[in-house]
Design a protein around this motif. Structure first.
Motif, PDB file in Angstrom:
ATOM      1  N   GLY A 163      12.058 102.274  65.854  1.00  0.00           N
ATOM      2  CA  GLY A 163      11.901 102.272  67.305  1.00  0.00           C
ATOM      3  C   GLY A 163      10.503 102.679  67.740  1.00  0.00           C
ATOM      4  O   GLY A 163      10.132 102.472  68.894  1.00  0.00           O
ATOM      5  N   ASP A 164       9.731 103.286  66.849  1.00  0.00           N
ATOM      6  CA  ASP A 164       8.341 103.593  67.161  1.00  0.00           C
ATOM      7  C   ASP A 164       7.553 102.289  67.181  1.00  0.00           C
ATOM      8  O   ASP A 164       7.751 101.415  66.347  1.00  0.00           O
ATOM      9  CB  ASP A 164       7.750 104.544  66.129  1.00  0.00           C
ATOM     10  CG  ASP A 164       8.326 105.949  66.224  1.00  0.00           C
ATOM     11  OD1 ASP A 164       8.949 106.265  67.248  1.00  0.00           O
ATOM     12  OD2 ASP A 164       8.143 106.725  65.277  1.00  0.00           O
ATOM     13  N   ILE A 165       6.668 102.156  68.140  1.00  0.00           N
ATOM     14  CA  ILE A 165       5.930 100.915  68.333  1.00  0.00           C
ATOM     15  C   ILE A 165       4.608 100.992  67.567  1.00  0.00           C
ATOM     16  O   ILE A 165       3.831 101.924  67.748  1.00  0.00           O
ATOM     17  CB  ILE A 165       5.662 100.673  69.825  1.00  0.00           C
ATOM     18  CG1 ILE A 165       6.989 100.547  70.568  1.00  0.00           C
ATOM     19  CG2 ILE A 165       4.800  99.439  70.032  1.00  0.00           C
ATOM     20  CD1 ILE A 165       6.844 100.550  72.069  1.00  0.00           C
TER      21      ILE A 165
ATOM     22  N   TYR B 163      -0.388 102.451  68.403  1.00  0.00           N
ATOM     23  CA  TYR B 163       0.785 103.151  67.902  1.00  0.00           C
ATOM     24  C   TYR B 163       1.332 104.023  69.012  1.00  0.00           C
ATOM     25  O   TYR B 163       0.601 104.835  69.588  1.00  0.00           O
ATOM     26  CB  TYR B 163       0.409 103.999  66.683  1.00  0.00           C
ATOM     27  CG  TYR B 163       1.556 104.793  66.154  1.00  0.00           C
ATOM     28  CD1 TYR B 163       2.615 104.168  65.509  1.00  0.00           C
ATOM     29  CD2 TYR B 163       1.606 106.162  66.313  1.00  0.00           C
ATOM     30  CE1 TYR B 163       3.690 104.881  65.039  1.00  0.00           C
ATOM     31  CE2 TYR B 163       2.669 106.880  65.840  1.00  0.00           C
ATOM     32  CZ  TYR B 163       3.706 106.243  65.199  1.00  0.00           C
ATOM     33  OH  TYR B 163       4.770 106.957  64.744  1.00  0.00           O
ATOM     34  N   PHE B 164       2.602 103.861  69.320  1.00  0.00           N
ATOM     35  CA  PHE B 164       3.254 104.706  70.314  1.00  0.00           C
ATOM     36  C   PHE B 164       4.613 105.129  69.765  1.00  0.00           C
ATOM     37  O   PHE B 164       5.520 104.319  69.635  1.00  0.00           O
ATOM     38  CB  PHE B 164       3.431 103.973  71.648  1.00  0.00           C
ATOM     39  CG  PHE B 164       3.971 104.874  72.717  1.00  0.00           C
ATOM     40  CD1 PHE B 164       3.190 105.878  73.252  1.00  0.00           C
ATOM     41  CD2 PHE B 164       5.272 104.733  73.159  1.00  0.00           C
ATOM     42  CE1 PHE B 164       3.691 106.722  74.226  1.00  0.00           C
ATOM     43  CE2 PHE B 164       5.777 105.574  74.134  1.00  0.00           C
ATOM     44  CZ  PHE B 164       4.984 106.565  74.671  1.00  0.00           C
ATOM     45  N   PRO B 165       4.760 106.414  69.432  1.00  0.00           N
ATOM     46  CA  PRO B 165       5.997 106.899  68.813  1.00  0.00           C
ATOM     47  C   PRO B 165       7.085 107.197  69.852  1.00  0.00           C
ATOM     48  O   PRO B 165       7.439 108.350  70.090  1.00  0.00           O
ATOM     49  CB  PRO B 165       5.536 108.161  68.087  1.00  0.00           C
ATOM     50  CG  PRO B 165       4.400 108.655  68.916  1.00  0.00           C
ATOM     51  CD  PRO B 165       3.717 107.419  69.454  1.00  0.00           C
ATOM     52  N   ILE B 166       7.644 106.173  70.472  1.00  0.00           N
ATOM     53  CA  ILE B 166       8.615 106.362  71.544  1.00  0.00           C
ATOM     54  C   ILE B 166       9.885 107.060  71.054  1.00  0.00           C
ATOM     55  O   ILE B 166      10.393 107.974  71.700  1.00  0.00           O
ATOM     56  CB  ILE B 166       8.935 105.018  72.254  1.00  0.00           C
ATOM     57  CG1 ILE B 166       9.805 105.241  73.482  1.00  0.00           C
ATOM     58  CG2 ILE B 166       9.600 104.044  71.320  1.00  0.00           C
ATOM     59  CD1 ILE B 166       9.056 105.762  74.630  1.00  0.00           C
ATOM     60  N   THR B 167      10.397 106.669  69.905  1.00  0.00           N
ATOM     61  CA  THR B 167      11.612 107.293  69.387  1.00  0.00           C
ATOM     62  C   THR B 167      11.347 108.752  69.020  1.00  0.00           C
ATOM     63  O   THR B 167      12.179 109.625  69.291  1.00  0.00           O
ATOM     64  CB  THR B 167      12.123 106.525  68.150  1.00  0.00           C
ATOM     65  OG1 THR B 167      12.257 105.151  68.498  1.00  0.00           O
ATOM     66  CG2 THR B 167      13.449 107.055  67.685  1.00  0.00           C
ATOM     67  N   THR B 168      10.214 109.026  68.445  1.00  0.00           N
ATOM     68  CA  THR B 168       9.855 110.396  68.106  1.00  0.00           C
ATOM     69  C   THR B 168       9.732 111.245  69.364  1.00  0.00           C
ATOM     70  O   THR B 168      10.195 112.380  69.401  1.00  0.00           O
ATOM     71  CB  THR B 168       8.538 110.417  67.308  1.00  0.00           C
ATOM     72  OG1 THR B 168       8.694 109.605  66.143  1.00  0.00           O
ATOM     73  CG2 THR B 168       8.155 111.808  66.893  1.00  0.00           C
ATOM     74  N   CYS B 169       9.129 110.693  70.407  1.00  0.00           N
ATOM     75  CA  CYS B 169       8.987 111.418  71.672  1.00  0.00           C
ATOM     76  C   CYS B 169      10.355 111.754  72.267  1.00  0.00           C
ATOM     77  O   CYS B 169      10.570 112.863  72.757  1.00  0.00           O
ATOM     78  CB  CYS B 169       8.174 110.604  72.669  1.00  0.00           C
ATOM     79  SG  CYS B 169       6.442 110.430  72.250  1.00  0.00           S
ATOM     80  N   ILE B 170      11.265 110.799  72.225  1.00  0.00           N
ATOM     81  CA  ILE B 170      12.607 111.025  72.767  1.00  0.00           C
ATOM     82  C   ILE B 170      13.331 112.094  71.954  1.00  0.00           C
ATOM     83  O   ILE B 170      13.967 112.994  72.514  1.00  0.00           O
ATOM     84  CB  ILE B 170      13.405 109.707  72.795  1.00  0.00           C
ATOM     85  CG1 ILE B 170      12.793 108.763  73.833  1.00  0.00           C
ATOM     86  CG2 ILE B 170      14.872 109.961  73.088  1.00  0.00           C
ATOM     87  CD1 ILE B 170      13.352 107.356  73.795  1.00  0.00           C
TER      88      ILE B 170
ATOM     89  N   SER C 191      11.864 115.483  72.754  1.00  0.00           N
ATOM     90  CA  SER C 191      12.261 115.854  74.107  1.00  0.00           C
ATOM     91  C   SER C 191      13.689 116.374  74.151  1.00  0.00           C
ATOM     92  O   SER C 191      13.975 117.387  74.796  1.00  0.00           O
ATOM     93  CB  SER C 191      12.113 114.665  75.045  1.00  0.00           C
ATOM     94  OG  SER C 191      12.595 114.972  76.328  1.00  0.00           O
TER      95      SER C 191
END
Length: 72
Positions: free
Chosen positions: A36-38, A48-55, A58
């Motif tokens: 899920g990380d982009i 690189y954008f770690p969206i799943t890691t951020c969620i 959080s």
């Protein structure tokens, strides 16, 4: 002791604890490389954008603050 100094000491200790956990736990949980990380890589461009890691982080931080609030 000054309340601001207490808060800074607590924040510093928490950052050290998070750093140690991240260093030791990083071998088992690959934060930043979750599904899920982009990650886009082209010739002269990397994004690189770690969206799943951020969620995930959080949710974990929210749960910690919720538990702290319950204990007070």
């Amino acid at each position: 002791m000054n309340p601001v100094a207490k808060i800074l000491i607590i924040i510093g200790a928490a950052l050290i604890l998070v750093g140690v956990v991240w260093q030791v736990g990083g071998r088992f949980l690959q934060l930043g490389k979750l599904p899920g990380d982009i990650f886009i890589e082209k010739e002269n461009f990397k994004f690189y954008f770690p969206i799943t890691t951020c969620i995930l982080i959080s949710v974990a931080v929210s749960l910690i603050f919720y538990i702290i609030r319950l204990l007070k």
